[in-house]
Design a protein around this motif. Structure first.
Motif, short mmCIF file in Angstrom:
data_model
loop_
_atom_site.label_atom_id
_atom_site.label_comp_id
_atom_site.label_asym_id
_atom_site.label_seq_id
_atom_site.Cartn_x
_atom_site.Cartn_y
_atom_site.Cartn_z
N LYS A 1 0.83 -1.19 0.00
CA LYS A 1 0.00 0.00 0.00
C LYS A 1 0.87 1.24 0.00
N ALA A 2 0.29 2.29 -0.54
CA ALA A 2 0.96 3.59 -0.54
C ALA A 2 0.84 4.19 0.86
N ILE A 3 1.82 5.00 1.23
CA ILE A 3 1.77 5.74 2.49
C ILE A 3 2.13 7.18 2.21
N LEU A 4 1.71 8.05 3.10
CA LEU A 4 2.04 9.46 2.97
C LEU A 4 3.44 9.71 3.53
N SER A 5 4.31 10.24 2.69
CA SER A 5 5.64 10.62 3.15
C SER A 5 5.63 12.11 3.48
N TYR A 6 6.72 12.59 4.00
CA TYR A 6 6.86 14.01 4.32
C TYR A 6 6.57 14.87 3.10
N THR A 7 7.01 14.42 1.93
CA THR A 7 6.80 15.18 0.69
C THR A 7 5.32 15.36 0.41
N GLU A 8 4.55 14.28 0.49
CA GLU A 8 3.11 14.38 0.23
C GLU A 8 2.40 15.21 1.30
N VAL A 9 2.80 15.03 2.54
CA VAL A 9 2.17 15.78 3.63
C VAL A 9 2.39 17.28 3.44
N THR A 10 3.58 17.68 3.06
CA THR A 10 3.83 19.11 2.85
C THR A 10 3.05 19.63 1.64
N ARG A 11 2.86 18.80 0.62
CA ARG A 11 2.04 19.21 -0.53
C ARG A 11 0.58 19.39 -0.12
N ILE A 12 0.09 18.48 0.69
CA ILE A 12 -1.30 18.56 1.16
C ILE A 12 -1.49 19.83 1.98
N ARG B 1 -10.78 19.40 1.13
CA ARG B 1 -10.79 18.76 -0.20
C ARG B 1 -9.64 19.25 -1.06
N ALA B 2 -9.36 20.54 -1.00
CA ALA B 2 -8.24 21.09 -1.77
C ALA B 2 -6.95 20.38 -1.39
N GLY B 3 -6.76 20.13 -0.12
CA GLY B 3 -5.57 19.41 0.32
C GLY B 3 -5.59 17.95 -0.08
N ALA B 4 -6.73 17.30 0.17
CA ALA B 4 -6.83 15.86 -0.10
C ALA B 4 -6.71 15.53 -1.58
N GLN B 5 -7.18 16.41 -2.43
CA GLN B 5 -7.19 16.13 -3.88
C GLN B 5 -5.92 16.57 -4.60
N CYS B 6 -5.00 17.18 -3.91
CA CYS B 6 -3.81 17.68 -4.60
C CYS B 6 -2.88 16.57 -5.07
N LEU B 7 -3.05 15.37 -4.56
CA LEU B 7 -2.19 14.26 -4.97
C LEU B 7 -2.73 13.53 -6.18
N ALA B 8 -3.97 13.81 -6.56
CA ALA B 8 -4.61 13.11 -7.68
C ALA B 8 -4.00 13.48 -9.01
N GLY C 1 -12.89 6.19 9.39
CA GLY C 1 -14.17 5.85 8.78
C GLY C 1 -14.11 5.64 7.29
N ARG C 2 -12.98 6.04 6.69
CA ARG C 2 -12.78 5.87 5.24
C ARG C 2 -13.81 6.65 4.42
N ASP D 1 -4.90 5.59 -5.57
CA ASP D 1 -5.29 4.34 -6.25
C ASP D 1 -6.48 3.67 -5.55
N GLY D 2 -7.45 4.48 -5.13
CA GLY D 2 -8.65 3.97 -4.52
C GLY D 2 -8.51 3.55 -3.06
N GLN D 3 -7.34 3.71 -2.49
CA GLN D 3 -7.10 3.33 -1.10
C GLN D 3 -6.95 4.57 -0.23
N VAL D 4 -7.50 4.53 0.96
CA VAL D 4 -7.33 5.63 1.91
C VAL D 4 -5.93 5.52 2.52
N VAL D 5 -5.14 6.57 2.33
CA VAL D 5 -3.78 6.60 2.87
C VAL D 5 -3.65 7.61 4.01
N GLY D 6 -4.71 8.34 4.27
CA GLY D 6 -4.70 9.35 5.32
C GLY D 6 -5.93 10.23 5.18
N ALA D 7 -5.88 11.38 5.85
CA ALA D 7 -7.00 12.31 5.77
C ALA D 7 -6.55 13.70 6.16
#
Length: 133
Positions: A4-15, A126-133, A68-69, A104-110
């Motif tokens: 599974k994918a996980i959120l790294s520091y890079t993704e967290v700072t982007r969010i 939503r702006a934060g959550a969708q920036c990785l798409a 809660g996904r 990829d359809g999996q919840v990796v965080g929130a």
């Protein structure tokens, strides 16, 4: 074995940056929290002018969405729709403003946001959550 994918520091700072940009564009003083898929805190940012309690509420909204996904608003809607028994569920908040991060359809965080109207909190999350798409 599954992977599974996980959120790294890079993704967290982007969010955080994407959510902050949305808040700044609207001049909204909020707290923004990012958690992993288990609801464990990864980052928290409280913008100038946001009440201190916003940090707590944002974290709990994010935790609710991760565990809660689904968006935390779904739980608010259940309670408002008459399912008052849901108030005893082991979630700490059923307030709108928590949004899961999907890869990829999996919840990796929130992402959870608190500080303005509920629908505005959700807009920022939503702006934060969708920036990785």
């Amino acid at each position: 074995m599954q992977h599974k994918a996980i959120l790294s520091y890079t993704e967290v700072t982007r969010i955080l940056a994407a959510a902050r940009a949305e808040a700044d564009a609207n001049q909204w003083n909020v707290a923004i929290a990012v958690v992993d898929d288990g609801g464990h805190p990864l980052a928290l940012e409280r913008l100038d002018g946001c009440a201190p309690i916003g940090a707590y509420i944002a974290t709990e909204k994010a935790r609710t969405a991760a565990l809660g996904r689904r968006e935390s608003k779904a739980y608010e809607d259940m309670v408002n729709g008459g399912r008052s028994a849901f108030l005893s569920a082991p979630l700490l908040t059923s307030l709108e403003g928590g949004v899961p991060v999907l890869v990829d359809g999996q919840v990796v965080g929130a992402v959870g946001v608190s500080g303005v109207k509920a629908e505005q909190d959700a807009q920022i999350a939503r702006a934060g959550a969708q920036c990785l798409a």
